[in-house]
Scaffold this motif. Structure first.
Motif, PDB file in Angstrom:
ATOM      1  N   PRO A   1       0.810  -1.248   0.072  1.00  0.00           N
ATOM      2  CA  PRO A   1       0.118  -0.056  -0.131  1.00  0.00           C
ATOM      3  C   PRO A   1       0.864   1.271   0.022  1.00  0.00           C
TER       4      PRO A   1
ATOM      5  N   VAL B   1      -3.357   2.172  -0.660  1.00  0.00           N
ATOM      6  CA  VAL B   1      -4.370   1.165  -0.902  1.00  0.00           C
ATOM      7  C   VAL B   1      -3.482   0.016  -1.585  1.00  0.00           C
TER       8      VAL B   1
ATOM      9  N   LYS C   1      -5.220   3.283   4.338  1.00  0.00           N
ATOM     10  CA  LYS C   1      -6.032   3.871   3.333  1.00  0.00           C
ATOM     11  C   LYS C   1      -6.315   5.332   3.776  1.00  0.00           C
TER      12      LYS C   1
ATOM     13  N   MET D   1      -4.533   7.419   1.296  1.00  0.00           N
ATOM     14  CA  MET D   1      -4.799   7.413  -0.024  1.00  0.00           C
ATOM     15  C   MET D   1      -4.838   8.724  -0.592  1.00  0.00           C
TER      16      MET D   1
END
Length: 147
Positions: A59, A64, A88, A91
């Motif tokens: 990630p 992600v 996340k 992100m």
């Protein structure tokens, strides 16, 4: 509609996706290594030179999890085996940080089966031929089992 993706590079895999109930087989990485793809030549060549062992699942770059080519990570001076974790909440797909990673290339695990850069028309023709051959072989097996 149900789409199935992942490591698809051969027509028999499209038939297998249908046999499992998928309406569509999504093929991505195979089409990066085509003459028409708007990808750097170095990216296409790296796909040819790599295998599934060169895929790094992390990630780190966007927040992600994604699959990235190990050699492209190394080329940017990073250690693919020691990337810090991100979640996340970090992100980002449009920040300056992600633009810095434009030469870190994503791929799927099927890269080991890709051995040439070909025009899309040839790839599609080959997939159709392989699909039809797989379907014919399946039909021949079914006929044999009925006897």
């Amino acid at each position: 509609p149900i789409a199935l993706s992942g490591a698809m590079t051969h027509g028999r895999q499209i038939l297998a996706a249908q046999a499992m109930g998928a309406d569509l087989a999504y093929i991505g990485t195979r089409f990066i290594a085509t003459s028409e793809a708007n990808a750097a030549d170095a990216y296409k060549q790296m796909i040819l030179d790599s295998s599934a062992a060169d895929v790094v699942y992390t990630p780190y770059f966007t927040g992600v999890h994604g699959n990235y080519l190990r050699p492209s990570i190394l080329a940017q001076g990073l250690d693919p085996d020691n990337l810090p974790p991100r979640d996340k909440t970090s992100m980002s797909f449009g920040s300056d940080r992600t633009k810095a990673w434009r030469d870190i290339w994503g791929v799927g695990q099927g890269i080991g089966a890709i051995d040439e850069i070909a025009p899309v028309s040839e790839v599609v023709t080959r997939l159709k031929r392989e699909y039809r051959a797989a379907r014919g072989a399946l039909g021949a097996m079914t006929e044999f089992e009925d006897d």
